[in-house]
Design an enzyme around this catalytic site. Structure first.
Site: not given
Lengths: 325, 474
Positions: B318, B321-323, B474
């Site tokens: 997670s 995925w965010h950055g 994102f």
């Protein structure tokens, strides 16, 4: 089909109610503005009510750098610092033209920099404090600038509520402070200082410990000229000349590497100044101030002590320029 | 063109009108054209990337469905996931991985840095594509032979830019039978859009003026100011993300399409796990179904430690995925740790609550809501800061440097008032759902007054200069 029709009628009713309320808001806003201008003026109302000999125009760099009282005491003319945090080139042009509608100051000291004519300095930032001008939308210059902001702005500005966006609560807050607490309130601390202080618009930045401040290097590849800004600048200069107002370009020290002076923007500014006969007092990369980083709060702003140190070299130069201008 | 741009308000009613005029058998193609036009108005060249990912997903899904051998199907599925992930890796993670490997082995970065703009929505449509491929492999969803439906699913304009991360199982049946919008759809959609605009423009953007001003100048603000900004930041994030999601739901609903609710009043959660059932629901469901559950099953022999491993990997994913930054990874790991602690203490907490009959007590619920909120706010410091050093500075200052608060009266007054309205609405929805109805009141006058009041607030108090949704990066 009947259900769609009923839905349409309901939606239309809501729209009509909003239009009527919008009209009513316009009337109330006019009244509130009138009362506020008298009792607890906003930044714009305050400036437009003044009749100083010298007006300093610029963004936060101007506001926190040029000590109005010291300049006044040296040159013997009344001085007001109309620099505005977030008030960039388009804002400055609008402000100058509004001032010129009211009266003709003797001099305008115009703080300019690498963003002034830059195409890469986004229009969102240029219109950052646009709500200051919403009450003056009926002014032809302001209307022209804002109608050209984007293709739909003319439509948006037809709404009184939109024109009053982000202003009404502030107006009510300031009026409440005045009538209930008998105090003047600005929108923020620097505004309050401007309104109740005796610094004639100058707002000093209080010194704090400086950490991790290093010189910025301006990337020349990022620098393109915005022709519309150049046109705007030329039109404002012409108007000043027409009204007998003498413009002086100034650039206060910034904590940048000296390559910034070779950007297209600075080259263009020098060219305009030279062609129009406008003196340009450029201390952008002045070693005396930049050599001591304690003068700077960040790459673009001087602390109060830094501003005082800068005035020691700026004022003699200003006096010399005004002597021959 | 974003949902909050003026152009969208002009074009959207026309798009809905045409949607209802177009014959039913062409509606999915119409939606595809509108979605691609919408995307092209933002980043025209990356439309090719979206089309490419769509083509790959469609082709691989059909190949998987045609293959009978389970092992071969799995291999094709893995291969398809890698192919679909490649553009995401290239555009989002290439520079970060390049720099980290170079730093690890102590050499200068020789490979050129990629300076291309991140394609908007790539994280979202990539995950949707992967979800579809896995569902086809697991036979949870029938493979779709109509490329128009697959294309519309991945590019559907209300959700392509910033989610929610939808599932093929939910969207494909709707795309196959696109009916005209009913008055109920238009009303429900318009209500959601109005509330979404309020949350985004009046609360999120207004608080954002203050939060951004503080976090972009960390060195010049004291601990008190940073503390306030850190507390306002998660509220601003909630209003921004949830506001966008509600807008997306409203836009889709105007065309009779229902998409997943993405936020469910997360700050009324009394535990971290409950918060993650209420915050970015579509992402956590995706991560749960495709990462957590398979891992938890694989490590089931390790009992609770198996859950911990699954949680840490899930929230590491997670974070990534965010950055592409260590701050996001740390943010994800913080949540993994907190959830792991909850896993081990769940029974003890339940016993304690039963012993003292605390469940349902309002003050006990309020305390836990505040504790969970503060933990979330702390983790979001890492989510916002550009690097770990800056995050460390912020946290250090909060605990050591207390001086006068930096006040921006305009942002705080407006933001505070709007936040109060949002709080009242969420409080009503959470604890008194059938009372104090405004938008859904049985009295038409109350409904109309509510719509007019919120519209006035949006025009009068919303931040109406253009601003980007935070999730765009994102």
């Amino acid at each position: 089909m009947k259900n769609y029709l009923i839905w349409g009628i309901k939606f239309f009713t809501i729209v009509v109610c909003l239009i009527v309320i919008d009209w009513g808001v316009g009337k109330v806003a006019d009244f509130v503005l009138k009362v506020r201008a008298e009792k607890s003026p906003s930044f714009m109302e305050n400036i437009l009510s003044r009749r100083d000999d010298v007006i300093i125009i610029g963004s936060s760099t101007a506001n926190h750098t040029y000590i109005s009282n010291e300049i006044r005491d040296s040159i013997g003319l009344s001085v007001y610092n109309a620099g505005r945090d977030g008030g960039f080139f388009v804002y400055q042009n609008c402000l100058i033209n509004l001032i010129l509608d009211n009266y003709s100051p003797k001099y305008i000291l115009w703080e300019i920099g690498e963003h002034s004519l830059s195409d890469n300095f986004g229009m969102d930032r240029e219109f950052q404090e646009e709500t200051d001008f919403y009450p003056y939308y009926s002014n032809p210059y302001i209307k022209d600038v804002f109608d050209k902001k984007d293709k739909y702005n003319r439509l948006r500005m037809k709404s009184n509520m939109y024109k009053d966006n982000s202003n009404m609560l502030g107006d009510i807050y300031c009026l409440t402070s005045y009538f209930v607490f008998r105090t003047i309130r600005g929108e923020d601390e620097s505004e309050k200082q401007r309104l109740i202080g005796d610094n004639n618009g100058f707002v000093p930045l209080i010194e704090k410990e400086n950490r991790d401040l290093s010189k910025k290097r301006f990337s020349i590849t990022q620098d393109n000229i915005n022709d519309k800004k150049v046109d705007m600048l030329m039109a404002t200069i012409d108007r000043c000349r027409h009204q007998g107002v003498k413009v002086v370009f100034t650039s206060s020290p910034r904590y940048y590497e000296s390559n910034i002076l070779h950007t297209k923007c600075f080259v263009k500014l020098n060219e305009v100044a030279s062609r129009e006969g406008i003196p340009y007092i450029n201390f952008y990369t002045n070693d005396k101030i930049i050599s001591d980083r304690r003068n700077f709060r960040d790459n673009d702003h001087l602390y109060e002590q830094g501003a005082e140190n800068f005035m020691k070299i700026f004022i003699p130069e200003l006096k010399r320029v005004l002597l021959y201008y | 063109m974003t949902f909050t741009s003026f152009e969208f308000l002009l074009y959207f009613p026309v798009a809905v009108l045409l949607y209802n005029i177009v014959p039913q058998r062409f509606r999915v193609w119409y939606l595809l054209v509108v979605s691609y036009t919408f995307y092209a108005m933002m980043q025209p060249v990356y439309l090719l990337l979206l089309a490419g990912v769509t083509g790959m997903t469609y082709g691989f899904a059909r190949w998987i469905a045609k293959t009978d051998d389970d092992k071969k199907r799995s291999r094709i599925m893995v291969c398809s996931i890698i192919c679909v992930l490649l553009p995401l890796f290239f555009f989002k993670y290439y520079n970060f991985v390049n720099e980290q490997i170079a730093a690890l082995i102590g050499v200068e970065v020789l490979m050129p840095k990629m300076g291309w703009m991140l394609p908007v929505g790539i994280s979202f449509y990539t995950f949707m594509a992967i979800g579809y491929l896995v569902d086809v492999n697991n036979e949870e969803v029938e493979v779709e032979k109509n490329i128009g439906i697959v294309g519309t699913f991945l590019s559907f304009f209300p959700i392509v830019l910033s989610g929610p991360i939808e599932r093929a199982g939910n969207m494909f049946p709707q795309f196959k039978s696109l009916n005209r919008s009913t008055p109920a759809d238009l009303t429900a959609g318009a209500k959601m859009m109005l509330w979404g605009y309020f949350m985004k423009l009046c609360v999120a953007d207004r608080l954002g003026l203050y939060v951004d001003a503080v976090f972009e100048n960390v060195a010049h603000h004291n601990g008190t100011t940073l503390l306030l900004a850190s507390i306002l930041n998660p509220i601003r994030l909630y209003a921004d993300f949830a506001g966008y999601s509600i807008l997306a739901m409203g836009v889709a609903r105007c065309m009779g399409i229902r998409i997943i609710e993405n936020f469910h009043r997360p700050f009324f959660a009394t535990s971290m796990s409950e918060l993650w059932h209420r915050w970015h629901i579509s992402l956590i469901k995706w991560l749960t179904d495709y990462i957590y559950t398979p891992l938890n099953f694989a490590f089931r022999g390790w009992k609770k430690w198996g859950m911990v491993v699954a949680l840490m990997v899930t929230f590491f994913t997670s974070g990534v995925w965010h950055g592409a930054a260590w701050t996001y990874i740390v943010w994800g790991l913080i949540h993994g740790v907190l959830l792991s602690i909850e896993t081990f203490t769940k029974d003890k907490r339940a016993n304690f609550e039963n012993k003292y009959r605390l469940v349902g007590r309002w003050w006990y619920t309020a305390i836990w809501c505040i504790v969970i909120f503060l933990l979330f706010a702390f983790s979001q410091i890492f989510g916002y800061c550009t690097d770990l050093k800056e995050a460390g500075v912020v946290i250090g200052k909060i605990f050591t440097d207390s001086e006068n608060l930096f006040m921006d009266q305009s942002s705080l007054i407006y933001g505070g008032l709007m936040l109060f309205i949002l709080f009242l609405k969420d409080l009503r929805d959470e604890f008194f759902p059938k009372h104090f109805l405004c938008f859904n009141s049985k009295y038409i006058v109350i409904r109309f007054l509510s719509f007019i009041f919120i519209t006035i607030l949006v025009i009068w108090c919303g931040v109406l200069n253009s601003s980007q949704f935070i999730y765009f990066k994102f």
